[in-house]
Write a protein that holds these residues in place. Structure first.
Motif, PDB file in Angstrom:
ATOM      1  N   ILE A 121     -46.829  -3.331  -9.886  1.00 10.53           N
ATOM      2  CA  ILE A 121     -46.774  -4.679  -9.321  1.00 10.53           C
ATOM      3  C   ILE A 121     -47.714  -4.669  -8.134  1.00 10.53           C
ATOM      4  O   ILE A 121     -47.633  -3.780  -7.288  1.00 10.53           O
ATOM      5  CB  ILE A 121     -45.349  -5.050  -8.873  1.00 10.53           C
ATOM      6  CG1 ILE A 121     -44.382  -5.013 -10.068  1.00 10.53           C
ATOM      7  CG2 ILE A 121     -45.331  -6.424  -8.212  1.00 10.53           C
ATOM      8  CD1 ILE A 121     -42.916  -5.108  -9.666  1.00 10.53           C
ATOM      9  N   ARG A 159     -43.699 -10.299 -12.981  1.00 11.29           N
ATOM     10  CA  ARG A 159     -44.272 -11.629 -13.203  1.00 11.29           C
ATOM     11  C   ARG A 159     -44.840 -12.211 -11.912  1.00 11.29           C
ATOM     12  O   ARG A 159     -45.662 -13.126 -11.936  1.00 11.29           O
ATOM     13  CB  ARG A 159     -43.206 -12.570 -13.769  1.00 11.29           C
ATOM     14  CG  ARG A 159     -42.722 -12.208 -15.168  1.00 11.29           C
ATOM     15  CD  ARG A 159     -41.631 -13.151 -15.622  1.00 11.29           C
ATOM     16  NE  ARG A 159     -41.102 -12.780 -16.938  1.00 11.29           N
ATOM     17  CZ  ARG A 159     -40.073 -13.388 -17.516  1.00 11.29           C
ATOM     18  NH1 ARG A 159     -39.489 -14.435 -16.905  1.00 11.29           N
ATOM     19  NH2 ARG A 159     -39.637 -12.999 -18.703  1.00 11.29           N
ATOM     20  N   SER A 161     -46.550 -10.418  -9.787  1.00 16.71           N
ATOM     21  CA  SER A 161     -47.682  -9.567  -9.410  1.00 16.71           C
ATOM     22  C   SER A 161     -48.975 -10.365  -9.318  1.00 16.71           C
ATOM     23  O   SER A 161     -49.149 -11.385  -9.998  1.00 16.71           O
ATOM     24  CB  SER A 161     -47.846  -8.444 -10.435  1.00 16.71           C
ATOM     25  OG  SER A 161     -48.982  -7.662 -10.160  1.00 16.71           O
ATOM     26  N   LYS A 166     -49.483  -8.721 -15.114  1.00 18.27           N
ATOM     27  CA  LYS A 166     -48.170  -9.372 -15.020  1.00 18.27           C
ATOM     28  C   LYS A 166     -47.775 -10.020 -16.340  1.00 18.27           C
ATOM     29  O   LYS A 166     -46.588 -10.171 -16.646  1.00 18.27           O
ATOM     30  CB  LYS A 166     -48.167 -10.406 -13.903  1.00 18.27           C
ATOM     31  CG  LYS A 166     -49.086 -11.606 -14.123  1.00 18.27           C
ATOM     32  CD  LYS A 166     -49.034 -12.556 -12.939  1.00 18.27           C
ATOM     33  CE  LYS A 166     -49.932 -13.772 -13.129  1.00 18.27           C
ATOM     34  NZ  LYS A 166     -49.889 -14.674 -11.951  1.00 18.27           N
ATOM     35  N   GLY A 170     -46.425  -5.952 -16.121  1.00 16.19           N
ATOM     36  CA  GLY A 170     -47.024  -4.990 -15.197  1.00 16.19           C
ATOM     37  C   GLY A 170     -47.557  -3.748 -15.877  1.00 16.19           C
ATOM     38  O   GLY A 170     -48.047  -2.836 -15.211  1.00 16.19           O
TER      39      GLY A 170
END
Length: 264
Positions: A121, A159, A161, A166, A170
């Protein structure tokens, strides 16, 4: 660095300018609070260089600069030193018996590169911007706290990131040595399979939370595959020993002031 604090370096009556030593010192590491160590290393390197150049000229060698890279050539001094070492050093060829004996000490040392299955991330920022770096770190710390070590939440949290990965939770796929920036790889090597970094990791791209999903250790390579690499290492070691012995022989008959050739 105050050059007046250091003694002049003179090799067989040839003075080495302090400015040249100061420039060379930029190539040597030393603790921040002990700049004198870098100076001594530089003085030693310049004294050795002077010894070699003096010997090359005594032998009346001619420089023949070689091309090191496209449009990048050796200096005349570099070419002189290379010519001297080529003439002065006699390296015994490495035998297959020596290579095999080195390999037999521990065949497990010679492995193919590992593969890491990695997810991350990213909280992107410019690390040079103090405010942006602090904000991105706080954001990454918040995500890490929410994860609380729970791998099942990783894909969902990813999500948020700032990396295109994402879209796949990731997941970066399989990575090998050199596939990522050094700071990311160093953190990756420090975590156990199935775990994540205990704190966000700063790279040139921002702050990362890294998860090592799985690792495939490198396989032990057969002797014939690693033989050239071992032979090259043994040849390099032999050349280094011969060079060191040659320099020591020159130093014994020289007058050197302001520098020591002893290990620093």
């Amino acid at each position: 660095m105050n050059m007046a604090l250091f003694p002049d370096v003179v090799v067989n009556g040839e003075a080495i300018p302090s400015a040249a030593i100061a420039a060379e010192a930029q190539n040597h590491t030393a603790p921040k609070d002990k700049p004198g160590i870098a100076w001594r290393k530089a003085a030693q390197a310049m004294a050795i260089r002077a010894l070699l150049l003096q010997e090359a000229r005594r032998r009346d060698l001619d420089p023949d600069p070689e091309e090191l890279a496209p449009e990048r050539f050796e200096t005349e001094d570099e070419a002189l030193i290379r010519a001297l070492l080529d003439e002065a050093l006699s390296i015994i060829p490495v035998t297959d018996e020596a290579v095999r004996a080195e390999w037999a000490k521990d065949p497990g040392r010679y492995r193919s590169a590992p593969l890491w299955d990695v997810s991350h991330i990213l909280c992107a920022c410019d690390p040079r911007d103090d405010a942006a770096r602090a904000m991105a770190e706080a954001r990454a710390q918040g995500m890490l706290a929410r994860l609380d070590g729970d791998a099942k939440r990783f894909a969902l949290t990813a999500r948020e990131s700032d990396c295109g990965s994402k879209a796949s939770g990731g997941h970066l796929g399989q990575l090998g040595p050199g596939d990522t920036v050094p700071e990311f790889e160093a953190a990756l090597r420090a975590i156990a399979e199935g775990s994540m970094t205990p704190a966000p990791v700063l790279s040139r791209h921002g702050w990362h939370i890294i998860r090592l999903n799985a690792i495939a250790p490198g396989q032990v390579l057969p002797y014939e595959t690693v033989r050239p690499k071992i032979a090259q290492a043994l040849e390099k070691a032999a050349w280094a020993r011969a060079s060191r012995d040659f320099i020591e022989s020159l130093a014994k008959g020289a007058e050197i002031k302001g520098a020591s050739l002893a290990p620093i």
